[in-house]
Write an enzyme that holds these catalytic residues in place. Structure first.
Site, PDB file in Angstrom:
ATOM      1  N   THR A  80      67.942 -54.841 -39.407  1.00  0.00           N
ATOM      2  CA  THR A  80      68.365 -56.128 -38.825  1.00  0.00           C
ATOM      3  C   THR A  80      69.696 -56.521 -39.471  1.00  0.00           C
ATOM      4  OG1 THR A  80      66.968 -57.325 -40.402  1.00  0.00           O
ATOM      5  CG2 THR A  80      66.042 -56.884 -38.244  1.00  0.00           C
ATOM      6  N   LYS A 129      63.143 -50.978 -44.318  1.00  0.00           N
ATOM      7  CA  LYS A 129      64.164 -51.917 -43.872  1.00  0.00           C
ATOM      8  C   LYS A 129      63.825 -53.284 -44.471  1.00  0.00           C
ATOM      9  CE  LYS A 129      63.638 -55.561 -41.721  1.00  0.00           C
ATOM     10  NZ  LYS A 129      64.633 -56.634 -41.715  1.00  0.00           N
ATOM     11  N   THR A 146      59.747 -59.133 -47.418  1.00  0.00           N
ATOM     12  CA  THR A 146      59.962 -58.974 -45.965  1.00  0.00           C
ATOM     13  C   THR A 146      60.526 -57.682 -45.521  1.00  0.00           C
ATOM     14  OG1 THR A 146      60.698 -61.162 -45.855  1.00  0.00           O
ATOM     15  CG2 THR A 146      61.145 -59.783 -43.910  1.00  0.00           C
ATOM     16  N   ASN A 170      72.442 -66.678 -43.728  1.00  0.00           N
ATOM     17  CA  ASN A 170      71.182 -67.330 -43.404  1.00  0.00           C
ATOM     18  C   ASN A 170      71.330 -68.693 -42.757  1.00  0.00           C
ATOM     19  OD1 ASN A 170      69.000 -65.510 -44.213  1.00  0.00           O
ATOM     20  ND2 ASN A 170      70.156 -65.533 -46.136  1.00  0.00           N
TER      21      ASN A 170
END
Lengths: 386, 386
Positions: A149, A171, A182, A381
């Site tokens: 991502t 990932k 995550t 973010n």
């Protein structure tokens, strides 16, 4: 050196068009051709679990998987029963193209929370993936790339020993914390393992690698690590040896995640020693690794040990100022909770920072990997879903 | 509307030259002229406590104070026995100029951790302060200003009722979390209070105000809130009434701290309802308020409710996705942990953001104040000690 390093596996990555900007691959398929289909998995401890996590936890009760399908471009988290239906249909589609049962297919997703996936594109992508499977390194890399991502590079690792191999990809770049950081990870091996051993080895390896990576204290709804064992080498290694090699592969992947975390300019290793127990050392190390003031200071190459002392002092680990010392990049800056020498002697201009806190109370020790808190982290973010 | 609003108090702020850039006032003195010298205090829960905290905790066992001396320009934390000696000498100097005992003088310090204070400058500053004490608003403001560090404005409040007054000032802009939010606060009143009432009222008021402010999850070594009661009004209010007014003053000061926190562009109020208990609501609200991904999203004016759901789901508060809803600025964005309508309807362009999470499990509720995580926060905290 990826999921195709071990014998018995095929993989691929394709562009299914799941992303808003659909110019990158976004769907990966990893297939175990056996002869064995032993599997194990560990998942996020978040109480809000994505549909693919709920599905994969369920199917892994059988401890057997033919395939894992992974997508970027959407987490399929907080999408209700319809979202779960999308995961189910994805597994059924993979089962159809492989000629197995949906219960033999795990699903992993990553991306924005709360949006449905474009299911037709996804199912068409599965068809395409099925025709493109390969067992060479390029095929493994293609799968490792499709799940990225905000990652900037693919993360892969493999080790071979005594005729058997462990390899995998990972990932993850943000929303990384205790409960697996995550991320999506697939590790394959051609060792012949029984299901109990696979499960124990995976839990042991992840508990000291992915579980010790804490980028921003945030725990995702989608964290998944899956181990597939084909038995294709015909070798059944000693459990301790296998666990050791698996741990090394996981550690290398975890270091890759750390180095590629969002906005990272420093790779920080926080080690706490002298704690009352290992568990308290871990609590203290996490507190230092998560502290925004420590992380911004290190971003500024500032050996501000006072913030480190304050962070561990505010944690649930027992701290006695009289026996507290802090060492940064090998330079003792604080002993008995007071300054020692010149803080500027700790050179923080490089990318690697080693923070050591000795609590001087016992023999407990733990290490946590983290990164600094930079402008780039804020930038990345603050502009994610829009 | 400050520490001099209540009768019986004098205050001042002077420039003692404690800061590296010594062009701002840095020493404040608040004196209680009685007739009563009742006092109470609450302090950081950090296990690494600054010398002035250790000193002030000790002297407050007597529940009586003539004065509080406060300095910016250095926290006097992690400075060992010599640093404690500096605090002791400061209290003795104040006692000398006021003609009281050192045990009647509390000390508060704020600034960089791990550096000794320039004690000669500090003691000379006390002499100067003693000659400049005043009981008007300008005098109170002068004290409120001298304790500022990275704060951009002084924070003051006062309320008068039935012939008695409560007023105070607060400083604090970063390293703010649960255990009182790195800050120094002095509140005065001319109400006649016995020591037990003063102590209970202060604990009750701070537990729902300063204790509910969480800027960055970091807990300082120096947090201190002190209440001084002169009894000069001759009125002894009902305990509940007094606690209520004190709580309002503390709440106003806490909102001032929030609005002036380091790098703030958004003032965020996180309210959790429907938790199993109030305690779980607080755990959940803190988790959302501390989450870097939530805070960066709000900095970007992005109503990314998925991160809010993930943050509370990863907390120790019990969460059932089936009954979880998230409302941002009055717009319901998520129900049963799934999207409701169009997230863009939640307008986040203003400075104030209200996040409401309903867990749908019980009647527990709690509110925490926080701010966004901005570029300015990173900038300010990456260049603090250097």
């Amino acid at each position: 050196m990826s999921v195709t390093a071990a014998a018995g596996f095929r993989a691929t990555g394709v562009r299914a068009g799941l992303r808003a900007h659909g110019d990158r691959p976004d769907l990966a398929l990893v297939v175990n051709d056996g002869p064995s289909t032993t599997a194990a998995g560990v998942f996020t401890r978040n109480q809000v679990k994505a549909a693919p996590v709920l599905w994969s936890q369920q199917v892994l009760r059988e401890r057997s998987l033919r395939a894992v399908v992974l997508n970027s471009g959407g987490a399929n988290a907080c999408t209700g029963p319809d979202g779960f239906g999308d995961t189910h249909r994805t597994a059924e589609k993979v089962a159809e193209v492989l000629g197995c049962g949906a219960i033999e297919v795990a699903v992993c997703s990553t991306g924005l929370i709360g949006e449905r996936l474009p299911i037709d594109s996804l199912l068409a992508g599965v068809d395409e993936a099925a025709t493109g499977l390969g067992d060479d390194e390029a095929a493994g890399t293609s799968a490792a790339t499709a799940v990225l991502t905000t990652d900037t590079v693919d993360k892969q690792a493999a080790r071979t020993r005594d005729g058997w191999t462990v390899g995998g990809f990972a990932k993850g770049a943000g929303m990384m914390a205790p409960s697996l950081a995550t991320m999506l990870v697939v590790v394959t091996t051609d060792a012949a393992l029984d299901a109990e051993v696979a499960d124990r080895a995976l839990r042991a390896a992840t508990s000291v690698t992915f579980d010790r990576l804490d980028i921003d204290g945030s725990t995702s709804t989608n964290d998944t690590v899956i181990l597939l064992a084909s038995g294709s080498s015909g070798v059944t290694p000693d459990e301790g040896t296998f666990t050791g090699e698996l741990r090394e592969v996981c550690a290398e992947l975890a270091r890759g995640l750390q180095a590629d975390a969002e906005g990272v300019t420093k790779r920080i290793v926080v080690t706490v020693t002298g704690a009352s127990t290992d568990a308290e050392a871990l609590v203290g190390a996490r507190a230092v690794a998560r502290d925004s003031l420590v992380k911004t200071a290190l971003f500024g190459s500032d050996p501000n040990w006072g913030r480190i002392a304050a962070a561990i002092g505010a944690s649930d680990a027992r701290v006695e100022p009289e026996t507290l010392s802090v060492t940064v990049n090998g330079v003792l800056l604080c002993a008995a909770a007071a300054a020692v020498g010149d803080r500027s002697k700790a050179d923080l201009t490089g990318r690697d920072v080693e923070v050591e806190v000795d609590l001087g109370l016992g023999t407990g020790t733990a290490t946590v990997l983290t990164t600094d808190l930079s402008h780039a982290y804020v930038e990345e973010n603050s502009a994610y879903s829009t």
